[in-house]
Design a protein around this motif. Structure first.
Motif, PDB file in Angstrom:
ATOM      1  N   GLN A 142      -2.279  -2.358  -8.455  1.00  0.00           N
ATOM      2  CA  GLN A 142      -2.130  -2.872  -6.924  1.00  0.00           C
ATOM      3  C   GLN A 142      -2.515  -4.351  -6.816  1.00  0.00           C
ATOM      4  OE1 GLN A 142      -3.134  -0.234  -4.106  1.00  0.00           O
ATOM      5  NE2 GLN A 142      -3.045  -1.568  -2.464  1.00  0.00           N
ATOM      6  N   GLU A 143      -3.740  -4.598  -7.384  1.00  0.00           N
ATOM      7  CA  GLU A 143      -4.367  -5.833  -7.225  1.00  0.00           C
ATOM      8  C   GLU A 143      -3.553  -7.074  -7.758  1.00  0.00           C
ATOM      9  OE1 GLU A 143      -8.456  -6.104  -8.560  1.00  0.00           O
ATOM     10  OE2 GLU A 143      -8.571  -8.077  -8.301  1.00  0.00           O
ATOM     11  N   LYS A 144      -2.855  -6.616  -8.835  1.00  0.00           N
ATOM     12  CA  LYS A 144      -1.922  -7.666  -9.609  1.00  0.00           C
ATOM     13  C   LYS A 144      -0.917  -7.741  -8.607  1.00  0.00           C
ATOM     14  CE  LYS A 144      -3.792  -7.395 -14.128  1.00  0.00           C
ATOM     15  NZ  LYS A 144      -3.442  -7.135 -15.631  1.00  0.00           N
ATOM     16  N   ASP A 179      -0.533  -7.533  -5.506  1.00  0.00           N
ATOM     17  CA  ASP A 179      -1.080  -8.103  -4.423  1.00  0.00           C
ATOM     18  C   ASP A 179      -1.245  -9.843  -4.845  1.00  0.00           C
ATOM     19  OD1 ASP A 179      -1.293  -6.133  -2.296  1.00  0.00           O
ATOM     20  OD2 ASP A 179      -3.232  -5.649  -3.079  1.00  0.00           O
ATOM     21  N   ASN A 180      -1.763 -10.084  -5.820  1.00  0.00           N
ATOM     22  CA  ASN A 180      -1.680 -11.519  -6.445  1.00  0.00           C
ATOM     23  C   ASN A 180      -0.382 -12.033  -6.525  1.00  0.00           C
ATOM     24  OD1 ASN A 180      -4.475 -11.138  -6.277  1.00  0.00           O
ATOM     25  ND2 ASN A 180      -4.619 -10.569  -8.553  1.00  0.00           N
ATOM     26  N   GLU A 235       0.662  -1.288  -0.093  1.00  0.00           N
ATOM     27  CA  GLU A 235       0.072  -0.059  -0.074  1.00  0.00           C
ATOM     28  C   GLU A 235       0.845   1.175   0.092  1.00  0.00           C
ATOM     29  OE1 GLU A 235      -3.459  -0.655   1.356  1.00  0.00           O
ATOM     30  OE2 GLU A 235      -4.155   1.352   0.847  1.00  0.00           O
TER      31      GLU A 235
END
Lengths: 322, 344
Positions: A275-277, A279-280, A262
């Motif tokens: 960001q989501e990728k 995190d993944n 973050e």
């Protein structure tokens, strides 16, 4: 045979004259010369070309009868001898002795402060040294010393160019010959250029060329692409994940962990959309490296390649905009 | 060896629920110390001793009392004083009811194997002789008295000390500090709402009532050793995470080898010692317990991050030259290590 008596008388006179003449050169064979008392050796140095401030050193060897001793107090005291001349030091040394004679070495050190404007003749005055034996005394005179002093002047004659090759004050007689290095220079150049080409070739083969300017994700992309060829090997996917982790660490300038993503994307807003990728990716990495529940397949490699490409593209776009 | 067969599938998850209950129970009593309480719960499930340090009146004693009451089991408390001697913990002499002199077991022995929490208040006021006894009690959970050895299998030592006063106190030796799994620095809450709550809510005025208001013995204390063993055997630490933990510990001992720079500090001469085998073992144990508390079956680097300060800070011994600013330097060193060592 008849001899003229007058002629005979004349021949006798001539013989006597010759005999008397020869007798003048005849001396007793056993008679020894009387030993010389006084200076027997001296070393005074050059007496010209002396300039202001020069040290003048005089050495004398004096010979005296064996029962005579040098009186130290008779040596001249150190100090000014004249307004331009100073006696810096005077000392003596007994250097030899036998039944009849003694030899002393005397050493005088002068310094001249005379500053002549042209060549000038000067004299160091005579000195006296005293020797005593019981009630007798003998004095040896150190003679005065004449010398010339020179002014300190430029040695380059005025009006003669010193920087022109044509009129230089001192010129070489012959032009020096040099060894030709043209061939050597050529060889060095060829070697250096070949070496540079080889280094560049090696860097490009290993993907280091322009790596400093390249996005870390672009570098990771190339590394993952190479590792994809070995996807059947167990360690290949781990190494691929590590390559991407290294890219994140390089971009974050520290070891980046999942809970810091973050903050990371807030510092790199160009990556916010991914960001989501990201995190993944960290989740995939944890499952593979820490849970050891997953082994990479070509699809996972493709996923990594896609992420690296997108992140590198986002960085490039941000760079262009700025 | 497969430990999986030893424990049922729900064993860890059932206990996890109890751990959460314990945590909530203490949190209800103590305001604004969520992180400290979580670390205490981790220490409880690793069977480690805890030393609380902090300013005067921040609630150290209340927190430890609340934790002790929540855990259940027999609880003993002793105040550290300058005239306290080891035998005061082991026995006391008195006149018995029949008028004869008698010797009875002291606070440490009288509960036998049921002693769950031994709470040592103001530990730094006690003499080194008492610290020495405590060393054995903490390390071996046993003590020899009256010609026999007493064992305390469920014993956990909670201790506190204040960091303001230094008069008539005895600094704990390094060996004693090393036996505490965690040294927790408790600070007063910073949030305005929490401070107002502490100021004006009458619930917090009486510490005894506050501790009494919480649920008691929310855990079967005598099963804590088993669950602690289960956690350590069931939570997986992969090779990658083991490598990471190894380098973390190495970097704390030899920061110069990892190019960790601290301003105005010579890394070569900074650390004299610290994080020995006991320390690194505690770190790994706590990381596993943290993974379990976060309902994971495997350890990740963040588990080490969560506990490393509480475990390593009091184990790092600096060159005396840097003692003047030791706490700040250790804090910077730990941050530097966490930011430098990559994982994987």
């Amino acid at each position: 045979m008849v001899i003229n008596p007058l002629l005979n008388l004349n021949m006798n006179k001539a013989n006597i004259i010759v005999l008397l003449f020869l007798m003048m050169f005849i001396r007793p064979i056993n008679a020894e010369p009387a030993p010389h008392i006084g200076i027997v050796e001296q070393s005074l140095g050059r007496d010209f070309g002396i300039v202001v401030g020069d040290i003048i050193e005089h050495y004398y060897v004096v010979q005296v009868p064996a029962n005579y001793n040098l009186t130290p107090a008779s040596l001249p005291p150190n100090g000014d001898l004249d307004y331009w001349l100073e006696l810096l030091n005077s000392d003596y040394q007994l250097i030899s002795e036998n039944d009849q004679l003694r030899r002393y070495r005397l050493h005088f050190t002068f310094q001249t402060f005379y500053a002549p404007l042209d060549v000038r003749a000067l004299t160091i005055p005579s000195l006296a040294v005293r020797f005593t034996a019981d009630d007798n005394a003998h004095q040896i005179a150190i003679p005065a010393w004449d010398f010339t002093m020179s002014p300190i002047k430029e040695i380059v004659p005025r009006g003669v160019a010193s920087d022109s090759t044509q009129n230089a004050f001192m010129k070489a007689d012959l032009r020096p010959t040099t060894i030709s290095t043209a061939n050597l220079k050529q060889q060095i150049w060829i070697l250096a250029v070949s070496l540079i080409i080889l280094v560049i070739f090696w860097l490009s083969l290993n993907g280091y060329l322009f790596s400093f300017a390249r996005s870390p994700f672009q570098q990771a992309f190339h590394e993952v692409k190479k590792l994809r060829k070995y996807h059947a090997e167990d360690s290949a996917f781990s190494q691929a994940l590590q390559a991407v982790h290294r890219a994140f660490n390089r971009r974050a300038k520290q070891a980046l962990f999942a809970h810091q993503i973050e903050d990371f994307v807030s510092q790199h807003p160009e990556l916010k959309a991914y960001q989501e990728k990201i995190d993944n990716f960290y989740q995939l990495s944890a499952e593979t490296l820490y849970s050891e529940q997953k082994k990479g397949d070509p699809t996972d490699f493709d996923q990594l390649l896609s992420l690296c490409k997108q992140l590198a593209g986002a960085e490039k776009l941000a760079l262009k905009k700025s | 060896m497969s430990n999986a067969a030893t424990y049922s599938d729900n064993y860890l998850s059932d206990w996890h629920q109890q751990a959460v209950t314990l945590q909530n129970n203490i949190n209800q009593t103590i305001l604004g110390q969520e992180n400290i309480i979580e670390l205490m719960v981790l220490a409880i499930f690793c069977r480690g001793h805890i030393l609380l340090e902090g300013d005067v009146g921040v609630g150290k004693t209340t927190l430890l009392r609340a934790a002790a009451e929540s855990l259940g089991g027999d609880f003993e408390r002793i105040e550290g004083t300058i005239d306290l001697m080891p035998h005061d913990l082991v026995y006391y002499t008195h006149i018995s009811s029949d008028g004869k002199p008698a010797v009875s077991e002291g606070p440490l022995l009288k509960h036998g194997e049921d002693l769950s929490i031994f709470f040592f208040n103001e530990i730094n006021r006690a003499r080194p002789q008492v610290h020495s006894l405590l060393l054995r009690v903490m390390a071996e959970r046993s003590v020899t008295a009256f010609n026999k050895t007493f064992h305390f299998p469920h014993l956990q030592v909670f201790a506190d000390r204040n960091r303001i006063e230094k008069d008539e106190t005895f600094e704990l030796p390094a060996a004693a500090r090393d036996r505490f799994m965690m040294e927790l620095h408790i600070k007063q809450p910073k949030a305005e709402a929490q401070l107002k709550e502490l100021m004006f809510n009458t619930r917090y005025y009486d510490a005894d009532k506050l501790v009494d208001s919480a649920d008691k013995a929310v855990l079967p204390f005598n099963q804590l050793n088993d669950i602690a063993t289960a956690i350590q055997s069931q939570i997986h630490a992969s090779d990658a995470v083991q490598d990471y933990a190894y380098h973390l510990c190495q970097a704390l001992r030899r920061p110069q080898d990892y190019n960790i720079q601290i301003s105005d500090v010579d890394s070569e001469k900074l650390v004299l010692g610290g994080m020995g085998p006991r320390g690194i073992s505690y770190l790994a144990r706590c990381a596993r317990a943290n993974a379990w508390l976060k309902q994971r079956n495997n350890v990740i680097p963040e588990d080490f991050h969560a506990v490393i300060r509480a475990i390593s800070k009091h184990r790092i011994f600096l060159n005396p030259v840097y003692n003047y600013n030791g706490e700040a330097i250790i804090e910077e060193l730990i941050s530097g290590v966490l930011n430098t060592i990559p994982s994987p």
